[in-house]
Design an enzyme around this catalytic site. Structure first.
Site, short mmCIF file in Angstrom:
data_model
loop_
_atom_site.label_atom_id
_atom_site.label_comp_id
_atom_site.label_asym_id
_atom_site.label_seq_id
_atom_site.Cartn_x
_atom_site.Cartn_y
_atom_site.Cartn_z
N PRO A 102 0.80 -1.23 0.00
CA PRO A 102 0.00 0.00 0.00
C PRO A 102 0.84 1.28 0.00
O PRO A 102 1.90 1.34 0.61
CB PRO A 102 -0.81 -0.10 1.30
CG PRO A 102 -0.05 -1.06 2.15
CD PRO A 102 0.59 -2.03 1.20
N ASN A 103 0.30 2.26 -0.70
CA ASN A 103 0.86 3.62 -0.80
C ASN A 103 2.10 3.72 -1.68
O ASN A 103 2.59 4.83 -1.93
CB ASN A 103 1.18 4.20 0.60
CG ASN A 103 -0.06 4.29 1.47
OD1 ASN A 103 -1.05 4.88 1.06
ND2 ASN A 103 -0.03 3.68 2.64
N ARG A 108 5.19 10.87 -2.50
CA ARG A 108 4.97 10.57 -1.09
C ARG A 108 6.25 10.80 -0.27
O ARG A 108 7.27 10.15 -0.53
CB ARG A 108 4.59 9.09 -1.02
CG ARG A 108 4.48 8.53 0.35
CD ARG A 108 4.40 7.00 0.31
NE ARG A 108 4.23 6.52 1.66
CZ ARG A 108 4.48 5.29 2.05
NH1 ARG A 108 4.90 4.38 1.19
NH2 ARG A 108 4.31 4.95 3.30
N TYR A 117 11.41 8.65 1.03
CA TYR A 117 11.36 7.62 -0.02
C TYR A 117 12.00 8.05 -1.34
O TYR A 117 12.06 7.25 -2.27
CB TYR A 117 9.89 7.20 -0.25
CG TYR A 117 9.27 6.59 0.99
CD1 TYR A 117 9.72 5.36 1.48
CD2 TYR A 117 8.25 7.25 1.68
CE1 TYR A 117 9.17 4.81 2.62
CE2 TYR A 117 7.69 6.69 2.83
CZ TYR A 117 8.15 5.48 3.29
OH TYR A 117 7.62 4.92 4.42
N ASN A 161 7.78 -5.70 -1.26
CA ASN A 161 7.78 -4.62 -0.26
C ASN A 161 6.36 -4.56 0.30
O ASN A 161 5.48 -3.97 -0.32
CB ASN A 161 8.18 -3.29 -0.89
CG ASN A 161 8.28 -2.18 0.14
OD1 ASN A 161 7.83 -2.35 1.29
ND2 ASN A 161 8.84 -1.05 -0.25
N ALA A 220 3.35 -0.86 4.77
CA ALA A 220 2.86 -0.83 6.16
C ALA A 220 2.40 -2.22 6.63
O ALA A 220 2.43 -2.51 7.83
CB ALA A 220 1.72 0.17 6.29
N HIS A 240 4.36 -4.60 9.11
CA HIS A 240 4.31 -4.51 10.57
C HIS A 240 2.99 -5.02 11.15
O HIS A 240 2.80 -4.96 12.37
CB HIS A 240 4.54 -3.04 10.99
CG HIS A 240 5.57 -2.35 10.15
ND1 HIS A 240 6.89 -2.76 10.13
CD2 HIS A 240 5.49 -1.32 9.25
CE1 HIS A 240 7.58 -1.98 9.28
NE2 HIS A 240 6.74 -1.11 8.73
N ASP A 254 1.11 -15.59 6.29
CA ASP A 254 0.59 -16.95 6.13
C ASP A 254 0.50 -17.34 4.66
O ASP A 254 0.76 -18.49 4.29
CB ASP A 254 -0.79 -17.09 6.78
CG ASP A 254 -0.72 -17.16 8.30
OD1 ASP A 254 0.40 -17.26 8.86
OD2 ASP A 254 -1.80 -17.13 8.94
N GLU A 294 12.44 -9.63 1.09
CA GLU A 294 11.69 -8.49 1.65
C GLU A 294 12.51 -7.22 1.43
O GLU A 294 13.69 -7.18 1.81
CB GLU A 294 11.48 -8.75 3.16
CG GLU A 294 10.84 -7.59 3.91
CD GLU A 294 10.76 -7.85 5.42
OE1 GLU A 294 10.99 -9.01 5.86
OE2 GLU A 294 10.51 -6.90 6.15
N HIS A 303 12.67 -2.91 1.72
CA HIS A 303 12.16 -1.61 2.16
C HIS A 303 13.06 -0.52 1.61
O HIS A 303 14.29 -0.63 1.68
CB HIS A 303 12.12 -1.52 3.69
CG HIS A 303 11.27 -2.60 4.28
ND1 HIS A 303 9.90 -2.57 4.23
CD2 HIS A 303 11.61 -3.77 4.85
CE1 HIS A 303 9.42 -3.67 4.77
NE2 HIS A 303 10.44 -4.42 5.16
N SER A 353 13.29 2.61 2.68
CA SER A 353 13.92 3.32 3.79
C SER A 353 14.56 2.32 4.75
O SER A 353 14.24 1.13 4.73
CB SER A 353 12.87 4.15 4.53
OG SER A 353 11.90 3.30 5.12
N ARG A 392 13.87 4.30 12.01
CA ARG A 392 12.61 5.03 12.09
C ARG A 392 11.85 4.65 13.37
O ARG A 392 12.43 4.11 14.29
CB ARG A 392 11.82 4.78 10.80
CG ARG A 392 12.60 5.25 9.56
CD ARG A 392 11.82 5.03 8.28
NE ARG A 392 10.60 5.81 8.27
CZ ARG A 392 9.61 5.61 7.39
NH1 ARG A 392 9.73 4.67 6.47
NH2 ARG A 392 8.53 6.37 7.43
N ARG A 407 8.07 0.33 13.29
CA ARG A 407 8.56 -0.17 12.00
C ARG A 407 9.68 -1.19 12.16
O ARG A 407 10.17 -1.74 11.17
CB ARG A 407 9.04 0.99 11.12
CG ARG A 407 7.95 1.95 10.74
CD ARG A 407 8.44 3.00 9.75
NE ARG A 407 7.59 4.16 9.79
CZ ARG A 407 6.44 4.30 9.11
NH1 ARG A 407 6.03 3.33 8.31
NH2 ARG A 407 5.72 5.39 9.22
C1 DQA Z 1 8.44 0.84 3.66
C2 DQA Z 1 8.58 1.06 5.17
C3 DQA Z 1 7.25 0.86 5.88
O1 DQA Z 1 7.40 1.05 7.27
C4 DQA Z 1 6.23 1.86 5.37
O2 DQA Z 1 4.98 1.63 5.97
C5 DQA Z 1 6.13 1.86 3.89
C6 DQA Z 1 7.33 1.71 3.07
C7 DQA Z 1 9.72 1.18 2.88
O3 DQA Z 1 9.80 0.79 1.72
O4 DQA Z 1 10.64 1.81 3.42
O5 DQA Z 1 5.05 2.11 3.34
O6 DQA Z 1 8.15 -0.53 3.43
#
Ligand code: DQA
Length: 149
Positions: A12-13, A20, A25, A77, A80, A83, A90, A101, A103, A105, A110, A114
Site C-alpha cells: 500500500p501507498n 509521497r 522515499y 515490499n 505498512a 508490521h 501466512d 523483503e 524496504h 527506507s 525510524r 517499523r
Molecule cells: C516501507 C517502510 C514501511 O514502514 C512503510 O509503511 C512503507 C514503506 C519502505 O519501503 O521503506 O510504506 O516498506
C-alpha cells in the site's frame, strides 16, 4: 526452454512513490522502479511481472496467484503491512515461494513500530535502506540463486 518467471509485489501507498514523503522515499516513481526491473529481467533472460495493491486481501490473492502461475521468486515490499499482516505472512508461508523483503527506507532508523516485521524470518533475505536499488539487488539475488539450483 521456458524463461523463469519472477514477480515484484508492492504494497500500500507505494503507487505514490515520487510524491509521497520524498525526504524519506526519494523522488523515483514506481513506474521508474518497475521499468528498471524489467530492463534487468530482459538482460538476464527471465520473465517479470510487477504488481501493486493497496489492500491486504488483494495482496493475499496475488500471492496465491503467484503460486498458480509457477512463479520462481518474489521481491516484496509489503509496506505498512510489514508490521501488521499475519494474513500475508501466512500466504507466503503457504505458497512456499522464495522471497526477498525490501524496504526503500532504513526501517530500523525510524519509529519503533517499523522495527517489527511479520516477514523477515521467512524471507531469503531482507534489504532496507538502499532506496529503489534494493529492489534491483533483491531481484538479482533471486535470479542468481535460482541459477545455482
Ligand atoms: C516501507 C517502510 C514501511 O514502514 C512503510 O509503511 C512503507 C514503506 C519502505 O519501503 O521503506 O510504506 O516498506
Amino acid at each position: 526452454m521456458v524463461a523463469r518467471l519472477f514477480w515484484v509485489l508492492h504494497g500500500p501507498n507505494l503507487n505514490r512513490l515520487g510524491l509521497r514523503e520524498p525526504e524519506i522515499y526519494g523522488s523515483t516513481t514506481l513506474e521508474e522502479i518497475n521499468r528498471r526491473l524489467h530492463a534487468m529481467a530482459l538482460a538476464d533472460g527471465v520473465e517479470l511481472d510487477c504488481h501493486q495493491h493497496n489492500h491486504e486481501g488483494g495482496l493475499v490473492d496475488l500471492i496465491h496467484q503467484a503460486a498458480a502461475r509457477g512463479v520462481h521468486g518474489i521481491v516484496i515490499n509489503p509496506a505498512a503491512y510489514t508490521h501488521t499482516s499475519i494474513a500475508m505472512r501466512d500466504a507466503l508461508a503457504a505458497v512456499a515461494i522464495p522471497f526477498v523483503e525490501v524496504h526503500i527506507s532504513n526501517v530500523h532508523r525510524r519509529e519503533p513500530f517499523r522495527h517489527q516485521s511479520y516477514f523477515s524470518d521467512l524471507a531469503e533475505a531482507v534489504i532496507c535502506g538502499l532506496g529503489p536499488e534494493g529492489y534491483e539487488a533483491g531481484l538479482k539475488f533471486l535470479i542468481r540463486r535460482g541459477q545455482k539450483s
